[in-house]
Write a protein that holds these residues in place. Structure first.
Motif, short mmCIF file in Angstrom:
data_model
loop_
_atom_site.label_atom_id
_atom_site.label_comp_id
_atom_site.label_asym_id
_atom_site.label_seq_id
_atom_site.Cartn_x
_atom_site.Cartn_y
_atom_site.Cartn_z
N THR A 1 33.50 15.82 17.83
CA THR A 1 32.53 14.76 17.56
C THR A 1 32.81 13.57 18.47
OG1 THR A 1 33.91 13.88 15.77
CG2 THR A 1 32.20 15.47 15.17
N TYR A 2 31.77 12.73 18.63
CA TYR A 2 31.89 11.67 19.63
C TYR A 2 30.89 10.56 19.30
CZ TYR A 2 32.50 9.76 24.42
OH TYR A 2 32.78 8.97 25.50
N GLY A 3 31.19 9.36 19.74
CA GLY A 3 30.22 8.29 19.70
C GLY A 3 30.35 7.35 18.52
N ASN A 4 29.29 6.59 18.30
CA ASN A 4 29.24 5.49 17.34
C ASN A 4 28.73 6.00 15.99
OD1 ASN A 4 27.33 2.36 17.25
ND2 ASN A 4 29.18 2.92 16.17
N TRP A 5 29.63 6.64 15.21
CA TRP A 5 29.23 7.28 13.95
C TRP A 5 28.83 6.25 12.89
CZ3 TRP A 5 28.95 12.36 11.94
CH2 TRP A 5 29.05 13.35 12.92
N SER A 6 29.22 5.03 13.04
CA SER A 6 28.79 3.99 12.09
C SER A 6 27.59 3.22 12.61
CB SER A 6 29.94 3.03 11.79
OG SER A 6 30.35 2.35 12.97
N GLY A 7 27.00 3.69 13.71
CA GLY A 7 25.87 2.99 14.32
C GLY A 7 24.59 3.80 14.28
N CYS A 8 23.48 3.11 14.39
CA CYS A 8 22.18 3.79 14.36
C CYS A 8 21.10 2.88 14.95
CB CYS A 8 21.80 4.16 12.93
SG CYS A 8 21.52 2.74 11.84
N HIS A 9 19.98 3.47 15.21
CA HIS A 9 18.76 2.77 15.61
C HIS A 9 18.01 2.46 14.32
CE1 HIS A 9 14.59 2.36 16.87
NE2 HIS A 9 14.84 2.64 18.14
N ALA A 10 17.86 1.18 13.99
CA ALA A 10 17.19 0.79 12.75
C ALA A 10 16.38 -0.47 12.99
CB ALA A 10 18.21 0.56 11.64
N VAL A 11 15.17 -0.51 12.44
CA VAL A 11 14.20 -1.56 12.78
C VAL A 11 13.64 -2.22 11.53
CG1 VAL A 11 13.55 -0.16 14.79
CG2 VAL A 11 12.13 -0.09 12.74
N GLY A 12 12.88 -3.29 11.76
CA GLY A 12 12.08 -3.87 10.70
C GLY A 12 10.91 -2.95 10.38
N TRP A 13 10.80 -2.55 9.11
CA TRP A 13 9.86 -1.51 8.68
C TRP A 13 9.18 -2.00 7.42
CZ3 TRP A 13 8.29 2.51 11.32
CH2 TRP A 13 7.84 3.69 10.71
N ASP A 14 7.92 -1.72 7.24
CA ASP A 14 7.21 -2.25 6.08
C ASP A 14 8.01 -2.02 4.80
OD1 ASP A 14 4.18 -3.18 5.34
OD2 ASP A 14 5.09 -2.03 3.73
N TYR A 15 8.11 -3.08 4.01
CA TYR A 15 8.98 -3.05 2.83
C TYR A 15 8.55 -2.00 1.81
CZ TYR A 15 11.88 -4.80 -0.99
OH TYR A 15 12.80 -4.90 -2.00
N ASN A 16 7.28 -1.69 1.74
CA ASN A 16 6.77 -0.73 0.78
C ASN A 16 6.38 0.60 1.41
OD1 ASN A 16 6.85 -2.26 -1.76
ND2 ASN A 16 5.44 -3.64 -0.70
N ALA A 17 6.93 0.89 2.58
CA ALA A 17 6.71 2.19 3.22
C ALA A 17 7.36 3.29 2.37
CB ALA A 17 7.30 2.19 4.63
N PRO A 18 6.89 4.53 2.50
CA PRO A 18 7.48 5.63 1.74
C PRO A 18 8.90 5.96 2.20
CG PRO A 18 5.87 6.46 3.28
CD PRO A 18 5.76 4.97 3.33
N GLY B 1 2.05 7.34 11.14
CA GLY B 1 2.87 7.41 12.35
C GLY B 1 3.85 6.26 12.42
N ASP B 2 3.85 5.56 13.56
CA ASP B 2 4.79 4.46 13.77
C ASP B 2 4.24 3.13 13.27
OD1 ASP B 2 7.42 4.32 14.62
OD2 ASP B 2 6.89 3.49 16.56
N GLY B 3 3.12 3.16 12.55
CA GLY B 3 2.44 1.93 12.17
C GLY B 3 3.17 1.07 11.16
N PHE B 4 4.18 1.62 10.47
CA PHE B 4 4.92 0.80 9.51
C PHE B 4 5.89 -0.16 10.20
CE2 PHE B 4 4.06 4.41 6.45
CZ PHE B 4 3.23 3.69 5.62
N GLN B 5 6.17 0.07 11.49
CA GLN B 5 7.05 -0.85 12.21
C GLN B 5 6.38 -2.22 12.34
OE1 GLN B 5 7.63 0.80 16.11
NE2 GLN B 5 5.49 0.61 16.69
N LYS B 6 7.19 -3.25 12.46
CA LYS B 6 6.65 -4.61 12.62
C LYS B 6 7.49 -5.31 13.68
CE LYS B 6 3.41 -4.15 9.58
NZ LYS B 6 3.32 -2.70 9.83
N HIS B 7 7.00 -5.26 14.93
CA HIS B 7 7.83 -5.63 16.07
C HIS B 7 7.33 -6.84 16.85
CE1 HIS B 7 9.69 -1.33 16.37
NE2 HIS B 7 10.15 -2.03 15.36
N SER B 8 6.47 -7.66 16.24
CA SER B 8 6.03 -8.88 16.93
C SER B 8 6.82 -10.11 16.48
CB SER B 8 4.53 -9.11 16.70
OG SER B 8 3.77 -8.14 17.38
#
Length: 491
Positions: free
Chosen positions: A254-271, A279-286
């Motif tokens: 195994t290798y790399g940043n096991w405690s790391g991830c790609h995580a974003v601001g996402w609609d609070y009430n998304a499933p 699709g990707d519409g729950f993201q909020k990137h502005s």
């Protein structure tokens, strides 16, 4: 037992690139997709389709997008994104932890891989609207991210599938790989479960390209830490880490940043998992054009630290660490016209108000007085003498705040006001398997190659640490998928 030249576990972008290349080398190829056909494609189907690569100017863009008109080219500044710029971004955002050999393979191969994909039949177009704003009659691309696949992630997966089938690749859906078969030395095939039945499939080589462990609450909590079981999953519900675990079971390193991830601001009430209808519409990137506040009403991050491309993948973790694990993004009427399209979908957690005082009362879970005090302090700190320009890091900043805003700072004072509630949406995990950067062959715990086993995509560790330049996931899967397919094909 049937014997294939190459079996590929997974059916997303990385897996298909491996399949295309293996077929090009003459191999018989079987792809195993644990999802039903309606949900095929792994995380790739959920992406917006942006893909980062090195290019020297408009001629590279024209070659990849032959449908571009002369009128479009005349009003567009595509700029350049050289290999040196790509290297700088990779090392800067990963705090110089990215594996140098893997990073070099990724960057140096990115342009050629894009042309290879184009030659295979994958189509690209410029990301007008999300990555370029029209100022003084011209579009200017920023942040090193210029092209996306036609039809986004859905279009990318459908195009890959069509190309693979036409070339003779066999795809089995609803077929979950559960174990790698070995003869005590080399990988010899895969044990699978299909509709409750177990069978063994032989292969001269196996490529594992089944995604990370982001869809497993247990693995998220074990490796990312407490609280991560509360995150929403942006994409596929099927990326639960089995590919990584199967390889570990036969001694893979195994290798790399096991405690790391790609995580974003996402609609609070998304499933709980991604919804293909949205699709990707729950993201909020502005968020660079406004501010974010937590439950206390206070700002907690520099929204204008850099272009969205270089901050969005780490801000999800910061939001998850806020009181009650949410934030509100606040905008006034000066900027609402440049918000990304995802702010206009029907399924959105949004409130509006004509005055800032009225907005304060509508922000669920937020201390109203704390919010009003924060707005007052923030507005007083904005440098209004520097012009606002969304195409560049404009230096329009705040002064004297404990949490600064370094660019794109506007006073929140022109109603009506809009606010959007976001939580944390996890995209993919950074820890995974160790591979040889020249062959994509999986290494064992003694750092020797495991004969017959290759890997590509999200489950390869060592590429990303802490953060991620937007659009690098797809090119990472493409480069190492192609590499895996090249070396997995029998010689």
């Amino acid at each position: 037992m049937s014997i294939w030249d190459t079996i590929i576990i997974g059916a997303g972008n990385a897996a298909f690139c491996a399949a295309h290349e293996a077929r090009e080398k003459g191999a018989s190829v079987l792809m195993l997709e644990c999802a039903p056909e309606a949900e095929n494609g792994g995380n790739s189907r959920y992406t917006a389709g942006a893909i980062r690569f090195a290019y020297d100017g408009v001629d590279d863009i024209r070659a990849l997008c032959p449908d571009l008109s002369e009128d479009q080219i005349a009003i567009t500044d595509f700029g350049t994104y050289t290999e040196e710029q790509f290297f700088d971004d990779m090392f800067r955002v990963t705090r110089y932890r990215t594996d140098p050999a893997l990073c070099e393979r990724l960057v140096r191969s990115s342009r050629d891989t894009m042309h290879w994909m184009r030659d295979k039949g994958i189509r690209f177009l410029p990301i007008y609207g999300r990555q370029a704003f029209k100022v003084d009659g011209r579009f200017k691309f920023w942040g090193g991210l210029t092209l996306e696949s036609w039809g986004g992630g859905e279009g990318l997966v459908d195009a890959h599938t069509k190309i693979a089938r036409e070339s003779g690749v066999k795809i089995r859906y609803d077929t979950r790989a559960i174990e790698l078969l070995t003869d005590g030395h080399a990988v010899t095939g895969v044990k699978v479960r299909h509709k409750g039945h177990i069978e063994e499939l032989g292969a001269k080589s196996v490529v594992v390209a089944a995604g990370g462990f982001q869809a497993s609450p247990e693995m998220r909590t074990r490796y990312l830490g407490p609280g991560w079981e509360m995150a929403r999953v942006r994409g596929s519900r099927f990326n639960t880490g089995e590919g990584i675990k199967m390889a570990m079971d036969i001694g893979a390193s195994t290798y790399g940043n096991w405690s790391g991830c790609h995580a974003v601001g996402w609609d609070y009430n998304a499933p709980e998992f991604g919804d293909l209808d949205v699709g990707d519409g729950f993201q909020k990137h502005s968020y660079p054009w406004g501010i974010m506040v937590n439950a206390t009403g206070r700002r907690f991050v520099d929204e204008g630290a850099d272009f969205r491309n270089y901050t969005y993948a780490k801000y999800g973790r910061i939001i998850l660490n806020q009181p009650d694990q949410f934030a509100w993004q606040i905008f006034d009427s000066k900027v609402t016209h440049i918000l990304r399209d995802e702010y206009r979908i029907k399924r959105v957690t949004k409130v509006t108000a004509p005055t800032i005082e009225a907005l304060a009362e509508k922000l669920e879970g937020v201390d109203p007085q704390g919010f009003l005090d924060e707005i007052k302090a923030y507005n007083a700190a904005v440098d209004t003498d520097t012009p606002f320009d969304p195409n560049v890091k404009d230096g329009r900043a705040t002064k004297g705040l404990s949490v600064p805003k370094s660019n794109w700072a506007n006073r929140i004072d022109d109603g009506p006001f809009e606010a959007y509630q976001v939580g944390c949406g996890i995209t993919f995990t950074f820890g995974g398997l160790r591979i040889d950067p020249d062959t994509a062959q999986v290494l064992d715990n003694g750092l020797s190659p495991i004969p017959g086993l290759f890997a590509a995509g999200e489950l390869v560790g060592g590429v990303f640490f802490f953060n991620y330049p937007g659009g690098t996931g797809l090119i990472n899967g493409s480069v190492f998928g192609r590499l895996a397919g090249t070396h997995a094909a029998p010689r």
